[in-house]
Write an enzyme that holds these catalytic residues in place. Structure first.
Site, mmCIF file in Angstrom:
data_model
loop_
_atom_site.group_PDB
_atom_site.id
_atom_site.type_symbol
_atom_site.label_atom_id
_atom_site.label_comp_id
_atom_site.label_asym_id
_atom_site.label_seq_id
_atom_site.Cartn_x
_atom_site.Cartn_y
_atom_site.Cartn_z
ATOM 1 N N ASP A 1 -21.587 98.447 88.420
ATOM 2 C CA ASP A 1 -22.815 99.065 87.925
ATOM 3 C C ASP A 1 -22.764 100.582 87.962
ATOM 4 O OD1 ASP A 1 -24.006 96.698 87.252
ATOM 5 O OD2 ASP A 1 -25.137 96.498 89.115
ATOM 6 N N ASP B 1 -32.224 99.254 99.155
ATOM 7 C CA ASP B 1 -31.314 100.372 98.929
ATOM 8 C C ASP B 1 -32.012 101.565 98.288
ATOM 9 O OD1 ASP B 1 -29.631 98.146 99.532
ATOM 10 O OD2 ASP B 1 -27.952 99.165 98.577
ATOM 11 N N ARG C 1 -27.720 97.134 82.409
ATOM 12 C CA ARG C 1 -27.545 98.470 82.992
ATOM 13 C C ARG C 1 -27.600 99.601 81.965
ATOM 14 N NH1 ARG C 1 -29.462 96.222 87.077
ATOM 15 N NH2 ARG C 1 -28.120 95.759 88.844
ATOM 16 N N SER D 1 -30.880 89.940 98.050
ATOM 17 C CA SER D 1 -31.812 90.408 97.042
ATOM 18 C C SER D 1 -31.365 89.827 95.712
ATOM 19 C CB SER D 1 -31.843 91.936 96.994
ATOM 20 O OG SER D 1 -30.542 92.452 96.754
#
Length: 323
Positions: A125, A17, A96, A181
């Site tokens: 996120d 991404d 995060r 992933s």
């Protein structure tokens, strides 16, 4: 979007991404600073640097934030007994804001007006990244490609991203035969894949990398000594050690979770109103959580413990929701 050479700091992982987003932002006329945070994931950072430069980043910052992550985020969560919806130990939720905090520092230092990330428009996120950035850099402008029609109409899924990557020579660690992933840090790991969206689908064995299958784990126990000083845990492993994250770092792998501790498979309530299946492996975090609960049975009276439980719930929800 402007075609001027404004600078954007992209939270870059080196995965599919954000690699495509980096190139896409460059197509839109931005100067890109790629920022990769070392939060304890298994990553070839030098290879990721080379890849970002090849894709057109004018600068690449690889920041080691493991110390801050453990001391400023994980330890307070252990102290708070932070757990979301009775099971999730907030491994991604804690990471995060730690990543975004350093991203803002870089943006300010480099005079960048923009920051960007690869979080989708349906997840948590995006909120965690953006609330952190706005709180520390109120005037910043955020580019969230997965919420922009010109991006998501062009890339309708991972197949489109893979086609784009192939067309532009972007090396990717994901193939259609293994289309997941991993979101990993020193505390936990979670796969990101469409294969486990439905709770009816069992997670394949190869999805788990930090914990051993409980059905085949050893029957002989390990004895761990964990000392708490002012709420900070010190995994001593039978020997005296100081309260420093570097001394505790080996504990987080916990012999690769050989007893199967810390593996959960849940359906959780996301901040934006969706339900989502999550598979998480947090072996050491699970043990620290229960050890801290045990130490509180010795040190708290019932009224203080009741208040603590109420505050723990509120704290956990705040962390999960990016606040």
């Amino acid at each position: 979007m402007s075609q001027t050479k404004d600078t954007v700091v992209l939270a870059y992982s080196g995965g599919l991404d954000t690699s495509c987003i980096l190139l896409w932002l460059k197509e839109k006329g931005y100067d890109i600073i790629a920022y990769l945070a070392n939060i304890g994931q298994n990553e070839d950072f030098e290879e990721a640097r080379k890849k970002a430069i090849k894709l057109g980043a004018k600068k690449v910052f690889i920041e080691d934030v493991r110390k801050e992550f453990v001391e400023e985020f994980i330890w307070p969560a252990v102290q708070a007994n932070a757990i979301y919806e009775d099971r999730y130990l907030l491994g991604t939720s804690l990471a995060r804001p730690c990543i975004a905090k350093k991203q803002v520092e870089i943006a300010k230092r480099e005079g960048a007006k923009y920051v960007s990330h690869g979080a989708t428009g349906k997840g948590n996120d995006q909120i965690r990244f953006e609330l952190t950035c706005y709180s520390l850099y109120p005037e910043v402008k955020i580019i969230a490609p997965w919420r922009m029609p010109e991006f998501y109409n062009r890339f309708r899924g991972r197949t489109d991203l893979m086609d784009y990557a192939k067309k532009h020579g972007i090396p990717i660690p994901v193939t259609p035969k293994s289309p997941w992933s991993m979101d990993e840090n020193i505390m936990h790991i979670s796969p990101i894949t469409s294969h486990v969206i439905s709770p009816q689908n069992h997670a394949p064995d190869e999805l788990f990398v930090k914990t051993k299958d409980p059905r085949t784990s050893p029957s002989t126990p390990d004895i761990l000594e964990i000392e708490f000083k002012k709420g900070d845990p010190t995994p001593c492993m039978g020997e005296i050690c100081k309260v420093r994250w570097v001394k505790c770092a080996p504990f987080f792998s916990l012999r690769r979770g050989k007893h199967g501790v810390g593996r959960i498979d849940i359906v959780e309530n996301r901040y934006i109103g969706m339900k989502s299946r999550g598979i998480y492996e947090t072996p050491a975090g699970t043990i620290l959580h229960h050890a801290h609960l045990d130490i509180e049975t010795f040190t708290m009276d019932r009224e203080v413990r009741r208040i603590k439980q109420e505050l723990s719930l509120r704290f956990s929800e705040q962390v999960y929701n990016g606040r």
